[in-house]
Design an enzyme around this catalytic site. Structure first.
Site: not given
Length: 315
Positions: A18, A146, A216, A255, A257, A270, A272, A276
């Site tokens: 990443e 990602s 992205y 964050r 998900d 998951e 994070n 990002g």
């Protein structure tokens, strides 16, 4: 320049798959901190050494690294040894959250809903997965982000190729029940009892394929923030995400998900711990919905930087 934070390093780039995303995140964060009057400097952990980091004289650092060596507890441990306060979760929470298998096992211990799963190594026979988890199913490396190395398996004959792709990134592989439904994400700020969720965001990707390109590069993905959900359901998803965050011991920011199935049951996928911070990123989007600018968000996260391991008292 503001002296409130001293000399600030923005750690970015790194060595993971990443890296390119991290370069964008770090550049954005550094520019925002400088615009806020903070003495911020970019530091590429993929090109500069720990000796360089020790010599840089940073009073605190903002971790804008993603993936291995930046989000998995590795750099966090080094910063603890160097005594440099840093943003985000500590080394244990970072390591746990980066390992999707460990994350799921811990969530299950806390009775938090996560899709059924199986763990394989690269010599495993994947033929039984379809019967165990149903089709379609997801095959992914447990230590990547990602969507790198991830396959949505539609038929059993795709399983060997999916396993091989995941094994390009990891020695173990996570196979997971596929949850058909709405894709959501929940930014979280704070630590412990002060941790709180920002508005729920719905991700609507072409053909439901929220891959690296649609995260992205492409502008085809739509984001709805706040997500169009009944208020009670939205609160339930936010509460669940904060519970998942606290269960892992996360702090600073993160964050979650989440998938929402047809019965409005949320499923945790998951966590994070260094999300990002690019122009397409979701934590800034959630903050903006509450009236917080990108720069204000960066400064707020920076303000939480600290070392998490208590040092013994000096003799």
């Amino acid at each position: 320049m503001s002296n409130a934070f001293g000399k600030v390093g923005v750690l970015y780039g790194g060595l993971s798959g990443e890296r390119e995303v991290s370069l964008m995140s770090g550049a954005g964060v550094c520019a925002a901190l400088r615009e806020s009057g903070i003495d911020a400097h970019l530091f590429d952990t993929g090109r500069q050494s720990l000796a360089d980091l020790a010599a840089a004289g940073f009073d605190r650092v903002f971790i804008a690294l993603h993936g291995r060596f930046g989000e998995d507890g590795t750099i966090q441990g080094a910063l603890e040894l160097l005594g440099i306060p840093y943003t985000g979760s500590g080394l244990l929470a970072s390591s746990l959250a980066m390992d999707k298998i460990a994350t799921k096992r811990l969530w299950l211990q806390h009775d938090l809903p996560t899709p059924r799963f199986a763990v394989l190594d690269c010599q495993s026979d994947p033929s039984a997965l379809a019967g165990d988890l149903g089709l379609p199913l997801i095959v992914k490396p447990p230590h990547e982000g990602s969507t790198l190395g991830v396959t949505r398996v539609q038929s059993s004959d795709q399983l060997p190729q999916a396993l091989a792709l995941a094994c390009e990134h990891d020695d173990r592989v996570l196979a997971e029940q596929f949850i058909q439904g709405r894709e959501l994400t929940v930014p979280i700020l704070g630590s412990g009892d002060e941790a709180h969720a920002l508005p729920v965001i719905e991700i609507i990707a072409p053909q439901g394929n929220y891959d690296y390109e649609h995260k992205y590069v492409s502008n085809d993905t739509r984001y709805v923030c706040p997500a169009d959900l009944p208020e009670a359901l939205s609160r339930r998803i936010q509460d669940l995400s904060v519970q998942a965050y606290r269960a892992l011991g996360c702090e600073g920011w993160g964050r979650a998900d989440v998938m929402l199935d047809a019965q409005n049951q949320p499923w945790l996928l998951e966590m994070n711990t260094s999300p990002g911070m690019t122009s397409h990123s979701l934590v800034p989007m959630g903050a903006k919905a509450l009236g917080m600018t990108y720069a204000q968000l960066c400064v707020a996260i920076l303000a939480t930087a600290r070392c998490k391991v208590r040092r013994p008292a000096a003799d």
